[in-house]
Design a protein around this motif. Sequence first.
Motif, PDB file in Angstrom:
ATOM      1  N   GLU A  42      19.242  -2.599  82.681  1.00 30.24           N
ATOM      2  CA  GLU A  42      20.638  -2.640  83.119  1.00 30.24           C
ATOM      3  C   GLU A  42      20.709  -3.396  84.438  1.00 30.24           C
ATOM      4  OE1 GLU A  42      23.821  -2.063  82.399  1.00 30.24           O
ATOM      5  OE2 GLU A  42      23.049  -1.742  80.387  1.00 30.24           O
ATOM      6  N   GLN A  44      23.414  -3.163  87.667  1.00 34.20           N
ATOM      7  CA  GLN A  44      24.610  -2.485  88.177  1.00 34.20           C
ATOM      8  C   GLN A  44      24.678  -2.678  89.686  1.00 34.20           C
ATOM      9  OE1 GLN A  44      23.210   0.768  85.971  1.00 34.20           O
ATOM     10  NE2 GLN A  44      22.246   1.858  87.661  1.00 34.20           N
ATOM     11  N   HIS A  57      27.086   2.184  82.579  1.00 30.27           N
ATOM     12  CA  HIS A  57      25.803   1.458  82.579  1.00 30.27           C
ATOM     13  C   HIS A  57      24.693   2.327  81.981  1.00 30.27           C
ATOM     14  CE1 HIS A  57      26.708  -2.359  84.526  1.00 30.27           C
ATOM     15  NE2 HIS A  57      27.581  -1.715  85.277  1.00 30.27           N
ATOM     16  N   ARG A  60      25.052   2.504  78.294  1.00 29.38           N
ATOM     17  CA  ARG A  60      24.593   1.266  77.634  1.00 29.38           C
ATOM     18  C   ARG A  60      23.067   1.196  77.647  1.00 29.38           C
ATOM     19  NH1 ARG A  60      27.036  -4.401  79.606  1.00 29.38           N
ATOM     20  NH2 ARG A  60      25.516  -4.143  81.273  1.00 29.38           N
ATOM     21  N   LEU A  61      22.447   1.694  78.724  1.00 29.58           N
ATOM     22  CA  LEU A  61      20.977   1.720  78.788  1.00 29.58           C
ATOM     23  C   LEU A  61      20.419   2.551  77.636  1.00 29.58           C
ATOM     24  CD1 LEU A  61      18.573   0.928  80.857  1.00 29.58           C
ATOM     25  CD2 LEU A  61      18.664   3.337  81.485  1.00 29.58           C
ATOM     26  N   LYS A 159      20.951  -4.695  75.626  1.00 30.58           N
ATOM     27  CA  LYS A 159      20.614  -5.534  76.780  1.00 30.58           C
ATOM     28  C   LYS A 159      19.089  -5.553  76.836  1.00 30.58           C
ATOM     29  CE  LYS A 159      21.814  -6.213  81.647  1.00 30.58           C
ATOM     30  NZ  LYS A 159      21.982  -7.665  81.596  1.00 30.58           N
TER      31      LYS A 159
END
Length: 297
Positions: A42, A44, A57, A60-61, A159
């Motif tokens: 990530e 951020q 974040h 999403r990680l 990601k």
Amino acid sequence: MAIVPFDDRDGWIWYDGRLVPWREAKTHVLTHGLHYASSIFEGQRLYGGRVYRLAEHTERLFESARIMGMKIPYTEEEINHACNEVAKAQGLDNAYMRPVVFRGSEMMSVAAPNSKIHVAIAVWPWPSYFSPEEKRKGIRLTVSEWRRPAPDTAPTKAKAAGLYMICTISKHAAEDQGFADALMYDYRGFVAEATGANVFFVKDGALHTPIPDCFLDGITRKSIIALARARQIPVFERHIEPAEMAGFSECFLTGTAAEVTPVSQVGPYHFSPGQLTEAMTEDYAKDVRATVMIDAT
Ligand code: PMP
């Protein structure tokens, strides 16, 4: 300016559950993540001591790890706590933070189901992805020779480190030719994104941005769409043909590192950073600070 290598700095990195001295946050050369790209991360930013959209974040990680079949041995709450802990240990209020998750050294072959999943979180000062001078005038992009892959060709929603191979090649090529970055098209030939940021265009007072169906749906992208709609600015998420760029007046990139970055050129197409780019820059700058105020009360 002298380059300070990333492995030779002072302070602390959160590594597998504890803070370790920066220079001791090491991993072996026979690490699955290094050989087979079983690594996700990530990016951020901290503003005024708080990580902007930390929960998103971290979510999403975990989603990236899930897509890659990697089970993070911590909860989302523990990772959020670790992010705040490392920022505090590092004494930084405005900075960039990088959580990374990767498979370890237990097994060295394509399949490595019993490898340990490592997690590290580092934070460092990173004022602007592009120089303030570049940002003022608008950055110049070339068009990459590489295309964002189809969702059944690569895990495009993650990601994942492996997806950045073509970004690094593209950005190196762009910089070698005197450009700040490269715009990438997708496997169908539609406009996709830059090598580390999403893209928006302006036409007749409205924003147009590609549908993130084969590239990262940026958290900044989502913030910008919400901020624009709050101002009654229409936003169209749609497939964009490269030739349409001739009819767009403004263009800007969005991303955690890039924030809102005006673009003056993409290959043969020229733009004049203007009112909407400025409005979005201002609204985003306020939003990243406003989150601090709301969280603090
Ligand atoms: N696309 C790519 C390839 C990126 O690396 C980034 C930066 N994380 C983005 C888009 C923008 O995402 P975000 O706004 O969540 O930082």
